[in-house]
Design an enzyme around this catalytic site. Structure first.
Site, PDB file in Angstrom:
ATOM      1  N   LYS A   1     -55.885   0.929 -25.800  1.00  0.00           N
ATOM      2  CA  LYS A   1     -55.684  -0.807 -25.767  1.00  0.00           C
ATOM      3  C   LYS A   1     -56.262  -1.193 -24.608  1.00  0.00           C
ATOM      4  O   LYS A   1     -56.273  -0.730 -23.609  1.00  0.00           O
ATOM      5  CB  LYS A   1     -53.807  -0.597 -25.731  1.00  0.00           C
ATOM      6  CG  LYS A   1     -53.651  -2.123 -25.703  1.00  0.00           C
ATOM      7  CD  LYS A   1     -52.164  -2.466 -25.356  1.00  0.00           C
ATOM      8  CE  LYS A   1     -51.619  -3.983 -25.061  1.00  0.00           C
ATOM      9  NZ  LYS A   1     -50.308  -4.118 -25.104  1.00  0.00           N
ATOM     10  N   ASP A  30     -53.117 -10.351 -20.669  1.00  0.00           N
ATOM     11  CA  ASP A  30     -51.823 -10.563 -21.792  1.00  0.00           C
ATOM     12  C   ASP A  30     -50.964 -11.619 -21.263  1.00  0.00           C
ATOM     13  O   ASP A  30     -49.916 -11.439 -20.462  1.00  0.00           O
ATOM     14  CB  ASP A  30     -51.185  -9.239 -22.341  1.00  0.00           C
ATOM     15  CG  ASP A  30     -50.081  -9.729 -23.070  1.00  0.00           C
ATOM     16  OD1 ASP A  30     -50.392 -10.960 -23.800  1.00  0.00           O
ATOM     17  OD2 ASP A  30     -49.145  -8.876 -23.436  1.00  0.00           O
ATOM     18  N   LYS A  35     -44.971 -15.202 -21.772  1.00  0.00           N
ATOM     19  CA  LYS A  35     -44.322 -14.282 -20.946  1.00  0.00           C
ATOM     20  C   LYS A  35     -43.509 -15.211 -20.106  1.00  0.00           C
ATOM     21  O   LYS A  35     -44.185 -15.891 -19.136  1.00  0.00           O
ATOM     22  CB  LYS A  35     -44.782 -13.281 -20.604  1.00  0.00           C
ATOM     23  CG  LYS A  35     -45.490 -12.192 -21.292  1.00  0.00           C
ATOM     24  CD  LYS A  35     -46.273 -11.010 -20.487  1.00  0.00           C
ATOM     25  CE  LYS A  35     -47.234 -10.067 -21.660  1.00  0.00           C
ATOM     26  NZ  LYS A  35     -45.858  -9.157 -22.234  1.00  0.00           N
ATOM     27  N   ASP A  83     -52.363  -4.118 -18.628  1.00  0.00           N
ATOM     28  CA  ASP A  83     -52.305  -4.137 -20.191  1.00  0.00           C
ATOM     29  C   ASP A  83     -53.481  -3.539 -20.797  1.00  0.00           C
ATOM     30  O   ASP A  83     -53.508  -3.204 -22.037  1.00  0.00           O
ATOM     31  CB  ASP A  83     -52.206  -5.551 -20.847  1.00  0.00           C
ATOM     32  CG  ASP A  83     -51.064  -5.376 -21.963  1.00  0.00           C
ATOM     33  OD1 ASP A  83     -50.456  -4.144 -22.150  1.00  0.00           O
ATOM     34  OD2 ASP A  83     -50.977  -6.232 -22.795  1.00  0.00           O
ATOM     35  N   ASP A  88     -46.818 -12.142 -28.855  1.00  0.00           N
ATOM     36  CA  ASP A  88     -46.674 -11.170 -27.883  1.00  0.00           C
ATOM     37  C   ASP A  88     -46.658  -9.655 -27.899  1.00  0.00           C
ATOM     38  O   ASP A  88     -46.831  -8.713 -26.991  1.00  0.00           O
ATOM     39  CB  ASP A  88     -45.542 -11.341 -26.636  1.00  0.00           C
ATOM     40  CG  ASP A  88     -45.661 -10.707 -25.410  1.00  0.00           C
ATOM     41  OD1 ASP A  88     -46.800 -10.551 -24.830  1.00  0.00           O
ATOM     42  OD2 ASP A  88     -44.680 -10.772 -24.584  1.00  0.00           O
ATOM     43  N   GLU A 126     -49.318  -8.196 -29.269  1.00  0.00           N
ATOM     44  CA  GLU A 126     -50.557  -8.221 -29.718  1.00  0.00           C
ATOM     45  C   GLU A 126     -51.482  -6.929 -29.809  1.00  0.00           C
ATOM     46  O   GLU A 126     -52.498  -6.558 -30.297  1.00  0.00           O
ATOM     47  CB  GLU A 126     -51.239  -9.440 -28.992  1.00  0.00           C
ATOM     48  CG  GLU A 126     -51.768  -8.759 -27.341  1.00  0.00           C
ATOM     49  CD  GLU A 126     -50.637  -8.395 -26.461  1.00  0.00           C
ATOM     50  OE1 GLU A 126     -50.870  -7.242 -25.702  1.00  0.00           O
ATOM     51  OE2 GLU A 126     -49.553  -8.589 -26.635  1.00  0.00           O
ATOM     52  N   ARG A 156     -50.756  -4.131 -30.770  1.00  0.00           N
ATOM     53  CA  ARG A 156     -50.855  -3.083 -31.761  1.00  0.00           C
ATOM     54  C   ARG A 156     -51.740  -3.647 -32.750  1.00  0.00           C
ATOM     55  O   ARG A 156     -52.207  -3.045 -33.871  1.00  0.00           O
ATOM     56  CB  ARG A 156     -49.462  -3.074 -32.285  1.00  0.00           C
ATOM     57  CG  ARG A 156     -48.804  -4.493 -32.871  1.00  0.00           C
ATOM     58  CD  ARG A 156     -47.154  -4.600 -32.885  1.00  0.00           C
ATOM     59  NE  ARG A 156     -46.687  -4.195 -31.540  1.00  0.00           N
ATOM     60  CZ  ARG A 156     -45.369  -4.039 -31.644  1.00  0.00           C
ATOM     61  NH1 ARG A 156     -44.554  -4.140 -32.627  1.00  0.00           N
ATOM     62  NH2 ARG A 156     -44.758  -3.765 -30.377  1.00  0.00           N
TER      63      ARG A 156
END
Length: 655
Positions: A423, A428, A435, A448, A508, A510, A512
């Site tokens: 990933k 993010d 968030k 992230d 959020d 995202e 995946r």
């Protein structure tokens, strides 16, 4: 251009203007035309004849204005173009664009001896990870160069009491610290050292209440020894794991730094019960811990300290070519772990998706005998129908980059094809589901991309180790998850490259979505096994805490392989269930699936989501590393996953 030309000509300070051209009815556009006081042009993403014509007209207009304002009788405009195309050649040679008194020259960006990249370090005179930056980063941050520790490791069969140097460190268990009725050590090595010191070692250990517990250390400067200082470092109740010995190496590094030791030696109080194979892995773990413990990432600090330790001797753990090879392997992997740490530590204003792709390309160019690199921009990803990945990337001003490195051994047949997918969210924000609130950790969301750091760190190590008989694909869908009018909204439906549709009920969730297209791409490479790594869910951190990664796979054989690799690397994993009945919560009324279910079993439903994008013939594992990617106490990245991935690749190789 007529307004800007005079201003730049007479300006005594640097200035820059960006032009954004949007041809009506054209999908391609001139994204940026940068004009500086040094008369340099940077043109990005010229994708169509219409866009090139517009850029040419603008350049011609500016050149005319510049020529009329410049005091010089003959001036030069510098033009650079990215990505390379025939635009420059056509523009310079076109008679329609000819301007009296002005010449056009093409320039290529290059790094000077004083210029360093966002992610750079030096080893001797050789520069690693060195890239010139096309534009200043947000905040004008330019990282310092940091030297990665370079230590001369050697294995010697000598009496530890006779070793000469700055620091002799002895690893001791709680059992080793046992004493007889006269308060003398039972352990033969400690008894010999204590005798040499006239009983001061046993006396000091009692006064300091040193019992050999893990994490305890005691360093003394006492007369009567060949070494200037002697240190006792606790191993706990037993010393049989890679994790324990790596911790010993880190504690030894801390002692060496605090005493400013230039030369040091390590030994264990008890070695007679350790097999030769175990001695090799023990020395490797200690060496790895030493290197990682010495390194400090001070690239973004105004001042930094350089380690002074130059040599480490391993005493009583064997000698010869076999252990020397194992120590070299530890150095290669540790260097890769440091590389991964630097990637995760780098702030998002420095490490953009484009810069991450540059770092990946540098790996391929450094080990060009075994690596090739393919970097796809948004247009290429659109051709591959990566709607899920591009949906996440749509809101950011920083363009996405899809990274694919391929390792193939320079000779011999390939028996296994593997893929490592990471990933790569360089930041993010959460998107429209932003968030917020205590514990959201938005300020840490640079990490992230920890999965991609693990994958690229493993690639760096594999480039150095060069295992035979195995082909490895390293894949990262790099982008940012931001907020803008072009961004993905809750309720939108995106289509992945395998044709499956996804209702985005939470922007959020995202990671995946990017992994979905990356996994489809990996399967299309014809691989036998895939491991994906991601800082995917907070639910996994709640379940396993900050030190253990969750493992999800339907394959028992693959689970055993990774367990063996993790044991060798000293990293902690725990296999989690893939409960198929939980998929019910992932169903959508308008699409094939939603991208997130309820709060319960969040890490499991995330893994089940990824499973939808993996070919059934391919063995697949998902690793949720949201916990161990970051060390809160040290406020820094851990480099987690790299050692295990390298060990797993070696297990599947012919070596």
């Amino acid at each position: 251009a007529q307004l800007v030309g005079p201003f730049l000509t007479h300006s005594s300070r640097a200035a820059a203007v960006s032009f954004y051209l949007y041809p009506i009815g054209q999908t391609a556009r001139v994204e940026s035309l940068l004009i500086t006081a040094r008369w340099g042009f940077t043109i990005k993403s010229i994708g169509s004849p219409a866009a090139e014509k517009m850029a040419g007209s603008l350049l011609h207009s500016f050149a005319t204005s510049f020529s009329s304002c410049s005091s010089s009788s003959s001036s030069r405009l510098l033009l650079s173009h990215s990505p390379p195309s025939l635009f420059f050649t056509r523009f310079r040679g076109a008679a329609a664009f000819a301007v009296p008194g002005v010449r056009f020259s093409r320039v290529l960006a290059s790094s000077s001896s004083s210029s360093r990249s966002p992610l750079c370090y030096r080893r001797g005179q050789r520069s690693h990870m060195a890239h010139s930056i096309a534009r200043a980063t947000l905040g004008l941050t330019q990282p310092n160069a940091v030297d990665v520790p370079k230590i001369a490791f050697a294995a010697k069969e000598i009496d530890a009491v006779e070793w000469k140097g700055d620091l002799l460190a002895v690893g001791v268990t709680e059992k080793d610290m046992a004493k007889d009725e006269s308060s003398k050590f039972d352990n033969s090595l400690l008894k010999k050292l204590d005798s040499q010191l006239g009983g001061l070692l046993s006396e000091a250990s009692s006064e300091e209440d040193f019992t050999g517990k893990a994490g305890q250390s005691m360093v003394l400067r006492l007369p009567g020894m060949s070494s200037k200082r002697i240190g006792l470092i606790g191993l706990g109740q037993s010393s049989s794991t890679t994790f324990a010995f790596r911790g010993f190496g880190e504690a030894f590094a801390a002692a060496a730094k605090s005493t400013q030791a230039n030369s040091a030696a390590v030994t264990l109080a008890t070695t007679s019960s350790i097999s030769n194979d175990s001695k090799l892995s023990t020395a490797s773990a200690i060496a790895s811990g030493t290197l990682l413990g010495l390194y400090e990432d001070t690239r973004y600090k105004s001042e930094g300290k350089k380690p002074v330790l130059k040599s480490v001797d391993f005493v009583g753990l064997g000698s010869g070519a076999e252990i020397e090879k194992k120590l070299k392997y530890a150095e290669d992997v540790s260097t890769a772990v440091i590389f991964g740490k630097e990637l995760v530590n780098s702030p998002a204003n420095v490490l953009t998706p484009v810069v991450l792709a540059e770092e990946a390309s540098k790996i391929a160019s450094t080990y060009s005998d075994v690596f090739t690199a393919t970097i796809l921009d948004a247009e290429k990803c659109e051709e591959l129908k990566m709607g899920s990945y591009l949906g996440v990337a749509a809101a950011s001003a920083n363009p996405p980059r899809f990274i694919h490195l391929c390792y193939k051994p320079s000779s011999g047949p390939v028996k296994t094809k593997l893929a490592l997918v990471g990933k790569g969210l360089t930041f993010d924000s959460g998107g429209y589901n932003i968030k917020t609130g205590a514990g959201c950790s938005i300020e840490l969301m640079k990490f992230d991309m920890g999965g991609s750091a693990a994958v690229l760190g493993a690639a760096k190590a594999i480039g150095q180790v060069k295992p035979p008989g195995v082909e490895v694909h390293f894949i990262v869908a790099a982008c940012e998850n931001m907020i803008s009018g072009t961004g993905m909204r809750p309720g939108d439906v995106v289509t992945a490259s395998n044709g499956k549709t996804i209702e985005v009920n939470n922007t959020d969730a995202e990671g995946r979505l990017t992994l979905a297209d990356a996994l489809v791409y990996a399967c299309n490479q014809g691989v036998d096994k895939i491991i994906d790594l991601a800082t995917l869910t907070g639910a996994c951190v709640v379940a396993l805490g900050p030190s253990i990664a969750g493992v999800f796979t339907p394959s028992d054989d693959l689970a055993k392989e990774v367990s063996t690799a993790a044991e060798a690397s000293g990293e902690k994993f725990w296999r989690m269930p893939l409960e198929e009945s939980y998929w019910e919560s992932m169903k959508s009324g308008v699409a094939d699936m939603v991208n997130t279910g309820g709060r319960q079993g969040g890490s499991i439903t995330a893994a089940l989501f990824l499973k939808q994008f993996v070919d059934e013939k391919v063995q697949w594992m998902h690793i949720d590393m949201a916990g161990p990617v970051w060390n809160d106490k040290k406020r820094a990245a851990t480099g987690f996953g790299i050692g295990t991935l390298v060990e797993w690749v070696l297990l599947n190789s012919s070596s």
